[in-house]
Design an enzyme around this catalytic site. Sequence first.
Site, PDB file in Angstrom:
ATOM      1  CD  GLN A 173      -2.986  -4.519   6.724  1.00 44.23           C
ATOM      2  OE1 GLN A 173      -2.964  -3.833   5.974  1.00 44.23           O
ATOM      3  NE2 GLN A 173      -3.658  -5.449   6.475  1.00 44.23           N
ATOM      4  CG  ASP A 219      -8.816  -0.052   5.095  1.00 47.57           C
ATOM      5  OD1 ASP A 219      -8.843  -0.477   3.954  1.00 47.57           O
ATOM      6  OD2 ASP A 219      -8.188  -0.505   6.035  1.00 47.57           O
ATOM      7  CE  LYS A 228      -3.720  -2.776   2.283  1.00 43.79           C
ATOM      8  NZ  LYS A 228      -4.469  -2.846   3.540  1.00 43.79           N
TER       9      LYS A 228
END
Length: 295
Positions: free
Chosen positions: A96, A119, A52
């Site tokens: 994460q 997200d 990412k």
Amino acid sequence: MQILDGTAVAAHIKASLKQEVADLKAKGGKTPHLAAILVGNDPASEAYVGSKVKTCEELGFDSTLLRFDANITEKFLLDQVNKLNDDNKVDGILVQLPLPKHISPDLVINNINPGKDVDGFHPISQGKMLLGQPTFLPATPYGILLMLEHYNIATAGKHCVVIGRSNIVGTPMTVLMSRNANPGNCTVTMCHSKTKNLKEMVLQADIIVAAIGRPRFVTADMVKEGAIVIDVGINRVEDSTRKSGSRLVGDVDFDNVAPKSSYITPVPKGVGPMTICGLMKNTLLAARQPKTIYN
Ligand code: NAD
């Protein structure tokens, strides 16, 4: 049968995002900035966060990677999220997952400013998605929609069977495939660990989305001739022919299912690169809009 090539589609999307960011910067606009938090050193999480951050660099985004020990307290992590919420330079925040067991992922996600929730996991983002309002879509389902769109795959009126009901893949996928949109307009069946007649259900699918987390779970006898197969799973299995001793496989028995399908995503290089595209598109969107909590 056609392979849905996530790497190629992602390259196409990334090229246009790169151009958009260059145009934005040329007009004096803000450089999109993604902040990622990684707690602990799970190798898979390291790899995901690494790619990412690398993609941010590739596209001309700014990025910050905050790494913390697995033994930090929940309070410490919440304070870090709040600092990023207050930092005007940061447009998008991703934490994460999975987090260490002593930290509640729900609590952490609920503390992200919804205007920075790239997200798409915050209850406000998920609620807006459910209501069909513009919002950050969860990155993996968003990536799958981008893939279907890219290949111009007609979904309206089709029967989509989603296997898996997680908050980040299975559940949002059922919402997105059933909404009045393109891609969408499917009749959707959601299957999960307590579904009794899974094989009969999946056999009825025109579109299968497999998000289970079990290697090669969907076998050829479960798949109707001509089905469109989207394999979300990422499972590491032993492979003595590889130097590393292992390799990645999906939730679908690719070798035997592919000949029966009309379109199929491989693992790796299928849904994975598309997830990063979803995240990057959300981050650019975040950079373009004000970040009030009602975003
Ligand atoms: P999860 O463990 O949260 O959910 C798995 C789901 O599978 C559950 O809802 C469960 O009900 C269902 N399930 C389990 N056993 C089943 C069975 N025997 N029959 C029917 N359903 C069953 O997993 P997740 O976070 O949704 O991820 C699923 C997979 O997708 C994992 O392999 C994960 O690594 C992968 N993943 C990939 C990406 C990507 O970018 N490619 C992104 C997220 C997750």
